[in-house]
Design an enzyme around this catalytic site. Structure first.
Site, mmCIF file in Angstrom:
data_model
loop_
_atom_site.group_PDB
_atom_site.id
_atom_site.type_symbol
_atom_site.label_atom_id
_atom_site.label_comp_id
_atom_site.label_asym_id
_atom_site.label_seq_id
_atom_site.Cartn_x
_atom_site.Cartn_y
_atom_site.Cartn_z
ATOM 1 C CD1 TRP A 22 0.267 -0.935 3.185
ATOM 2 C CD2 TRP A 22 -0.375 1.180 3.434
ATOM 3 N NE1 TRP A 22 0.693 -0.508 4.428
ATOM 4 C CE2 TRP A 22 0.311 0.781 4.616
ATOM 5 C CE3 TRP A 22 -0.881 2.480 3.372
ATOM 6 C CZ2 TRP A 22 0.508 1.637 5.707
ATOM 7 C CZ3 TRP A 22 -0.683 3.326 4.465
ATOM 8 C CH2 TRP A 22 0.006 2.901 5.610
ATOM 9 C CG ASP A 23 4.878 0.855 1.394
ATOM 10 O OD1 ASP A 23 3.956 0.276 1.984
ATOM 11 O OD2 ASP A 23 6.069 0.761 1.734
ATOM 12 C CD GLU A 69 2.813 -3.577 9.260
ATOM 13 O OE1 GLU A 69 4.028 -3.664 9.494
ATOM 14 O OE2 GLU A 69 2.334 -3.621 8.116
ATOM 15 C CE LYS A 127 6.713 -1.467 11.620
ATOM 16 N NZ LYS A 127 6.277 -2.573 10.727
ATOM 17 C CD GLN A 128 3.349 2.509 9.232
ATOM 18 O OE1 GLN A 128 3.861 1.401 9.166
ATOM 19 N NE2 GLN A 128 3.111 3.235 8.159
#
Lengths: 764, 764
Positions: free
Chosen positions: A359-360, A490, A602-603
């Site tokens: 999906w990046d 994640e 994580k992000q």
């Protein structure tokens, strides 16, 4: 900063001095690519030290079965390994009977320079061989941006304290292994080798996937710059290798050179039985141009690329080097010429991850390619998903969805799911929304209204159907809930009602319904075709709307924020700043179950929604959520700092925005995550671009117009970037207190700076 | 019922008729074992059809590395494979030059009988070979219950329509593979082979674990029952095999017999360099006794076992056969002689699962061994965990716990975690409670007060420390929460506040604190030793108590039930009865993510707490919870029906209790889960025993006395079972309207039947 040997320079990546323990990192950092193939900066000559050989061909992969005892239904059948391709760069060297091996020589004045402006990698050094023979070496290598099946090497050796008999053993070799092969398997099966005068060809086939590749070469010998009519003193071929041995005798201070043309032709572009002819044809074209012209063309091609995509930063060489390195790598990885290809997270620089498309691509890479290439390139990225819609529907069916519900794979090479970490594969379904969002984003930016009726609507409908089926009614909450998901963060899995996923689902359904109405009204023929093909019916649309209207989104009254997921407030909310240094990075220091139980992020997760759908939220809401979640965020994904940098800039927190920016733009150059030897973080490099354009530049597109809120970090004197906005090139130049525009085009362009409208006239 | 070829019989498992597609199932069902080794019912002679060869040695395993790209910290390093052991049973046969292979003959009158009373497997058949030669064959096999390194085979062949030259090729062979080997690896490395007259020895070593095993044999030839002095016509040895070839010429209707003694001696019981001598010693003992005496001793040994553990059921042959099959298999799997061994879920009947020790041992198996063996056997099962306490503490440390917190592994061979499915490995921590509960259960049943001060308290303390550290304070709930767990219902993972886990944790802490007080008061010397060893301090105990006192347990006011976990009510609560047949079993028909999101329960979860801690809840509460959860339960674990059978009986729902009972007792015989070919469900067989004793018998121990609430299923005329209660044997005979007792012992025994006290006098 964890690593600081890269010498700051505006246009080049430079390393000076030979350090054996930097070899693998430099192999990644000095990688070159041309969209069709890539090559780590391995030495041409034999090297007995620690090295990670890596040559890669776009689109060529191996489906590695994951064998585990606890197989579960719906588990993907294979993991697509990025394949180490046959070697075309190999040139072993003997001088006066001694093998050249930097691991055993005394090496001085070692220098590498990756000239990003020209797309050329140079390496030079002075070596004293064990015998005492001294030589100066200069090696130049590039992968042609024009002839994308061709690579070029020029290898000069000058003995400086003796005459020398120099032997070049130039080869191509398909007996390669992956460093990450689980059981030392071989992935390439030799098919054929051929020698034709000074040309050598090795044809090899991948097991299972049956890609066929001819790796080829042709060599020329020069002395002091003049071509010599020297034939190989010997040549041999085995089933997987062809090698030519050349001998050149030179006097002290004369220079012996081998020029090598090499590369790959592959069966996805040529008939299998025509591959050797195709390779001969590439060599013919290369010879017609000759080395010098190829070099000139390389510079021209890269000049053209930079002309569109350069960003300048004034007064901060490291930041300048960082952003150009990112832009350079993005252009090396994906040229946009071939709609079958996509952007792997490590590009052509390593084997990690596997597969090519995450999906990046939609969430992070599309804006870069959309704004710095022709519109066709961005459209190709969308078409990649459209072309794989049937596979996405099949993927949904495997998991129990029906009626054309599409679940795009977490990772793919050809539309099939090829990821094998199931909690991500099954649960990280927000990727579906990234694909829908990209359609919206593309349309908003380019103004191209044709994509949705021609292709996009079918994708949107498949995705909306998925969301409708993926929720269930909670009798307890009297709303629709989304159970068992993993968000972009994640460091959680199998959570219920992840805000980002549910919010995206709601948006996808509403956007799809809106587009159905739009296409019905404005593109009735397309609408008819799509209704026939997909059997949309009114009842289904009502049911979808009901889901969107009654979607549960977890919210805390106490904190006045949306919750990342149900139960988030049960966690220990100690901020990251209070963690001790020994605990960081937690993904290396903590057990996985401790990470899962922690609140650490994580992000961007909730904040990813605030990034996608900025206009849905007030600046106060953004601030509140940023202040709630960022302190819990460890930014251990390379995709994390860019979103936070943009949001910090939006909130006017320039110091923080700048810190995040540096971290993303020099992630690999300074090796923040201590893993650059494994390859570069390609897809996050597009996030770096966004940090400047959308963060410091504050660029947005609203109602078909460009809006800017430029903010200059203290550390910079100014910066500039270019945007291809609807077929006109706008250059935005931000200096202290002043933003100026230059427009290359034919029509005046309205832009808004901090809400104030001005009209830019074409100046070029 | 899914399979119905097993002929009902009170004491035997019988198959008649040869069906090739039943071969693998029958190989499981007719498995034999003696606690030290086991053997699937593979044919001695070559068989070219579909077969699953399986010979197993207790305690011998292979640590199989799991190689995955997404390795995470704390992930167990290996998976302990149950190893297929070298073959000792092999006897290939040629008659008049023709190979005997049931896959190519006409086979008539095929019959197998596993006589459970005697511990003997017989096989007989009539075969017409392709040449037209007809033979009658009778094969008997047993694994000596006394000499547990010895197996015995007698193989009779009678040609009935011609004279015959019969060739027996008897061999031992270490070139075996596991059926579940991932990459066709070999696990055994040959060390040595030796021939000594008619004795053959193969010494082999497991890779990595370096267990050494000598597989041995000695053969004798008989004609019409008389020993013949026939030597092998040839013998050979390779690096991993020894084979003797015997030739016997017989007339029509004469019987040629080979008697084979074979088996294993292993390096955990003998010095490696003494293994062949140890094998010779086993053969010496076997020869001293001779075949007939060994057979008599086998019957005697099993008679003794049955004397203690038999359950009779009157009026229902299938139920009788089922329960005896379960008891027989439990006794074949674990004899209790060796405290290093434990009870693997497939015993010696297959490779699935791996490792030997799950929480099944404590939760399901202990009651059986406790009540039908001497107290020492049950204590050995507890000592197994005590001996592995250090490893459990290390295991906790690997995950980030400290200060002596013990997390027992999900699966183990030697105390190390050897399971590789992490959501279970890290999360299914209620296993720790099963180990604590077993200490309580053992003490309650046996009245042995010495175990806790001598060993148990250290285990309890390690476990209580784990729970204290595993929770965290929820500022939101103002209670301690337990995040990221998997309960016994493995159709959920990474849930928060699983009722069973949290309730167990609370109980463990309270029980530990209680025992600390008890030991402090009553065993001050032990207390001193333990305080010194474990550094218990008062502050820690206060903190523990605080956790127990403030543990959050999810509860629904609306339904008036404890919730399996937070968010359970968000699920679709459609009962299992409304699922269509095509959806069952969901673990075969549904994708894993659909299973996770569903409300469907694999096995008792909330109800497992109600089973362990029955006295903590009223019958009304049990009924309410049973009615809430059972309808959502798919019973796809073999451990599920027994708990539900007991609870249904407790609630007086005899029809339901009986249905669950049949399902558990004939799970393998009738192959409900369509997987019996992979091996038997050994540990759940102990659950079957509990269904009768605790379910229909209603047996409980309270305040050092036995309580019964006997309930007879409609389908039975009566049933009886025996209990070793504190060194006296009580036989409980339940008939319609009447329960009688027989006591073998010296002291009168108080028993309560439906609350009414009576005193049983010793009668034997």
């Amino acid at each position: 900063m964890n690593q600081d040997y890269i010498i700051p320079n505006e246009w080049s990546i430079i390393e000076e001095g030979f350090e054996k323990d930097r070899v693998k990192s430099s192999e990644s950092l000095f990688s070159i690519g041309n969209g069709a193939m890539g090559q780590r900066a391995n030495f041409e000559e034999f090297y007995s030290g620690d090295t990670f050989q890596g040559s890669y061909i776009a689109g060529v992969y191996y489906p590695d079965k994951t064998k585990v005892g606890w197989w579960k239904n719906g588990y993907p059948e294979y993991f697509a390994k990025v394949l180490n391709a046959p070697v075309w760069i190999g040139i072993d060297i003997e001088i006066n009977g001694e093998k050249l091996d930097l691991n055993t020589c005394e090496v001085n004045n070692f220098r590498r320079e990756l000239n990003m402006k020209k797309g050329i990698l140079d390496r030079s050094f002075h070596a004293i061989l064990p015998s005492g023979l001294e030589i100066e070496v200069f090696v130049r290598r590039f992968l042609s941006a024009d002839l994308d099946e061709l690579g070029v090497i020029k290898y000069d050796i000058k003995p400086t304290n003796s005459d020398a008999k120099i032997v070049y053993k130039s080869y191509v070799d398909a007996a390669v292994k992956n460093e990450d092969a689980n059981w030392e398997e071989i992935f390439w099966e030799p098919v054929n080798t051929e020698i034709n005068n000074q040309q050598g060809f090795v044809q090899a086939r991948t097991f299972k996937t049956h890609f066929e590749v001819v790796t080829f070469m042709e060599n020329k010998i020069l002395v002091n710059g003049s071509y010599q009519h020297i034939n190989p003193i010997s040549s041999f071929k085995t089933e997987s290798k062809v090698e030519f041995t050349y001998k050149v005798e030179v006097k002290t201070n004369d220079t012996a050179t081998i020029q090598k043309f090499g590369g790959y032709v592959i069966s996805t572009n040529h008939a299998k039985n025509e591959l050797i002819n195709a390779a001969k044809n590439v060599l013919l074209q290369a010879n017609e141009q000759g080395y010098e012209q190829l070099l000139i063309n390389q510079k021209l091609a890269w000049a053209k690329t930079w002309e569109m995509s350069d960003i300048t930063i004034d007064g901060d060489v490291e930041a300048q080097q960082g952003i150009r390195f990112n832009i350079f790598q993005l252009n090396q990885t994906y040229s946009g010429k071939d709609a079958r290809l996509n952007i792997g997270p490590k590009g052509f620089t390593g084997e990690k991850y596997g597969g090519s498309t995450y999906w990046d691509t939609e969430a992070y890479c599309l804006p870069f390619y959309m704004a710095t290439k022709n519109q066709e390139v961005a459209r190709n990225l969308l078409m990649y998903r459209y072309n794989q819609l049937d596979k996405a529907i099949e993927n949904g069916e495997k998991l129990g969805f029906k009626n054309g519900a599409a679940l795009y794979p977490m990772v793919t090479m050809n539309g099939e799911e090829c990821h094998n970490e199931w909690e991500i594969t099954f649960e990280e379904i927000h990727r579906n929304a990234a694909i829908a969002f990209a359609i919206f984003n593309y349309t908003r930016f380019t103004g191209d209204q044709s994509y949705i009726p021609e292709a996009g609507l079918e994708v949107l409908l498949g995705i909306a159907r998925f969301w409708q089926q993926r929720v269930n009614w909670s009798a307890d909450k009297q709303q629709f809930v989304m159970l068992g998901v993993t968000g972009p963060n994640e460091y959680e899995n199998n959570v219920n009602n992840n805000f980002h996923t549910s919010y995206c689902a709601q948006w996808c359904i509403n956007y799809t319904l809106e587009q159905i109405e739009n296409i019905k009204t404005n593109y009735p023929q397309d609408y008819e075709r799509i209704v026939t093909k997909t059997s949309i019916n009114a009842e289904e649309l009502v049911a979808m709307k009901n889901v969107a209207d009654n979607m549960y989104l977890p919210f805390s009254e106490e904190h006045d924020v949306y919750l990342q997921q149900d139960g988030f407030l049960d966690k220990d909310l100690t901020p990251v700043s209070e963690l001790s240094k020994e605990d960081r990075p937690i993904n290396q220091k903590w057990s996985w179950d401790r990470i899962l139980r922690s609140a650490y992020i994580k992000q961007a997760d909730v904040l990813q929604s605030f990034y996608y759908f900025e206009e849905d939220f007030s600046k106060e809401q953004l601030e509140k959520h940023f202040d709630f979640y960022e302190p819990l965020t460890v930014h251990e994904s390379s995709l994390s700092p860019c979103v936070h940098s943009i949001q910090a800039a939006t909130l006017g927190r320039m110091e923080q925005a700048y810190t995040f920016y540096l971290r993303t733009s020099r992630l690999d150059l300074d090796d923040y995550n201590k893993e650059v030897h494994e390859g570069l973080h390609i897809t996050s490099m597009a996030g770096t671009w966004m940090s400047i354009v959308e963060g410091f530049g504050g660029m947005r597109v609203k109602n078909d117009a460009l809006y800017f809120e430029p903010r200059l970090p203290e550390q910079w004197k100014g910066f500039s970037f270019k945007i291809n906005f609807r077929h006109q090139i706008l250059k935005v130049i931000v200096n202290k207190g002043e933003t100026t525009f230059e427009l290359e085009g034919t029509e005046p362009l309205e832009v808004y700076v901090f809400g104030e409208k001005s009209v830019v006239q074409p100046s070029i």
